[in-house]
Design an enzyme around this catalytic site. Sequence first.
Site, PDB file in Angstrom:
ATOM      1  N   CYS A 111      -0.137  -0.620   4.117  1.00 24.00           N
ATOM      2  CA  CYS A 111       1.152  -0.441   3.431  1.00 24.00           C
ATOM      3  C   CYS A 111       2.196  -0.058   4.490  1.00 24.00           C
ATOM      4  O   CYS A 111       2.002   0.912   5.228  1.00 24.00           O
ATOM      5  CB  CYS A 111       1.054   0.634   2.353  1.00 24.00           C
ATOM      6  N   CYS A 331      -0.988   8.481  -1.192  1.00 25.58           N
ATOM      7  CA  CYS A 331      -2.046   8.529  -0.197  1.00 25.58           C
ATOM      8  C   CYS A 331      -1.475   8.218   1.172  1.00 25.58           C
ATOM      9  O   CYS A 331      -0.567   7.431   1.330  1.00 25.58           O
ATOM     10  CB  CYS A 331      -3.147   7.556  -0.550  1.00 25.58           C
TER      11      CYS A 331
HETATM   12  S1  SF4 Z   1      -3.302   5.435   2.980  1.00 24.26           S
HETATM   13 FE1  SF4 Z   1      -2.548   4.655   0.956  1.00 24.26          FE
HETATM   14  S2  SF4 Z   1      -0.357   4.134   1.289  1.00 24.26           S
HETATM   15 FE2  SF4 Z   1      -1.340   4.342   3.305  1.00 24.26          FE
HETATM   16  S3  SF4 Z   1      -1.956   2.259   3.912  1.00 24.26           S
HETATM   17 FE3  SF4 Z   1      -3.714   3.236   2.906  1.00 24.26          FE
HETATM   18  S4  SF4 Z   1      -3.568   2.644   0.759  1.00 24.26           S
HETATM   19 FE4  SF4 Z   1      -1.550   2.247   1.681  1.00 24.26          FE
END
Ligand code: SF4
Length: 346
Positions: A111, A331
């Site tokens: 993301c 997250c």
């Molecule tokens: S930690 Fe959560 S927001 Fe970050 S890349 Fe992974 S899935 Fe996406």
Amino acid sequence: MPSRYDLDRDALADLLDGEPRYRVDQVWDGLYRQLAQPAELTTLPKALRSRLDDELPAALAPVAESTDRHGDTVKWLFELDDGARVETVLMHYRDRTTVCVSSQAGCAMGCGFCATGQAGFRRQMTTGEIVEQVVRAARRARDDGRRLGNVVFMGMGEPLANYDRVWPAVERLHGDLGLSARHLTLSTVGLVPAIRRLAGEDLPVNLAVSLHAANDGLRDELVPVNRRYPLSVLMGACADYLRAKGRRLSFEWALIDGTNDRPADARELAELARTLPLPAHVNLIPLNPTPGYATRGTPRDGVERFRHQLGDLGVNATVRRNRGTDIDAACGQLAARVDLRARPAS
Ligand code: SF4
């Protein structure tokens, strides 16, 4: 060597082979009820304590610990045995105490607005590494005169991409630490096969879907896994989860200025929420900047406007309280979001 919370009861019994049978219960009770380290289990003979201290090492080495001004938020940076680092955050609210745990060192979901996503994937965390984060937080909560009651899997990583280790951890938290399944929340960016697998489990945990966009064009861009599991497929899995579990579903929505905070975005989100058999709750997260992502978070008045728009459309939305960290909201955001005074861990 497995760490102390990686072992199940049978493996512990094997380790204690030759000792009286009741020792297994004593050690298990010490680890999960007393939240104690083997060296602290004074009901055990000294030689056994010291043997267990060697043979059941801790998985997490504290590197740094930060607290906010009021002591309501504690964040730890832990090093794993291979040098990977993960973070855990304990939050005391007026009416509850929650810990946010990591499930992977890094994350492969990519993301673009997420600090963890930008850094890439390092490895899966083990069940013991996940459980130990909760035990350490529960111990701290006890020291603070509070009882840890809630666990959210919203730290580093995509929990459902590490299902085979995360789910045994959930079972351990429920069965051995005594936490209610209703107070355990797994987040996901939308791994549909894993959501379907979760719907078949006995424990009715909460599901939090990191949505961030309600049309495929924008979501493909913000959350690349959407290209594999587009919104229609994801909503189908969410609807089936709700029918199977009757549990609360929440949508996480990191507000990015001019990108997903317009009236049209609120309308699309409301339409999507209406396709579900039970109302979903939306958690709005004012996005903090991350170094590799130029776009900025929605300003405060824009956040409130968006929340009102959703309310007018019949969608319940909450803005995450900013307490120095909003780690319980999205997250992987904590590396960029936490702004607490760090000091070396003792
Ligand atoms: S930690 Fe959560 S927001 Fe970050 S890349 Fe992974 S899935 Fe996406």
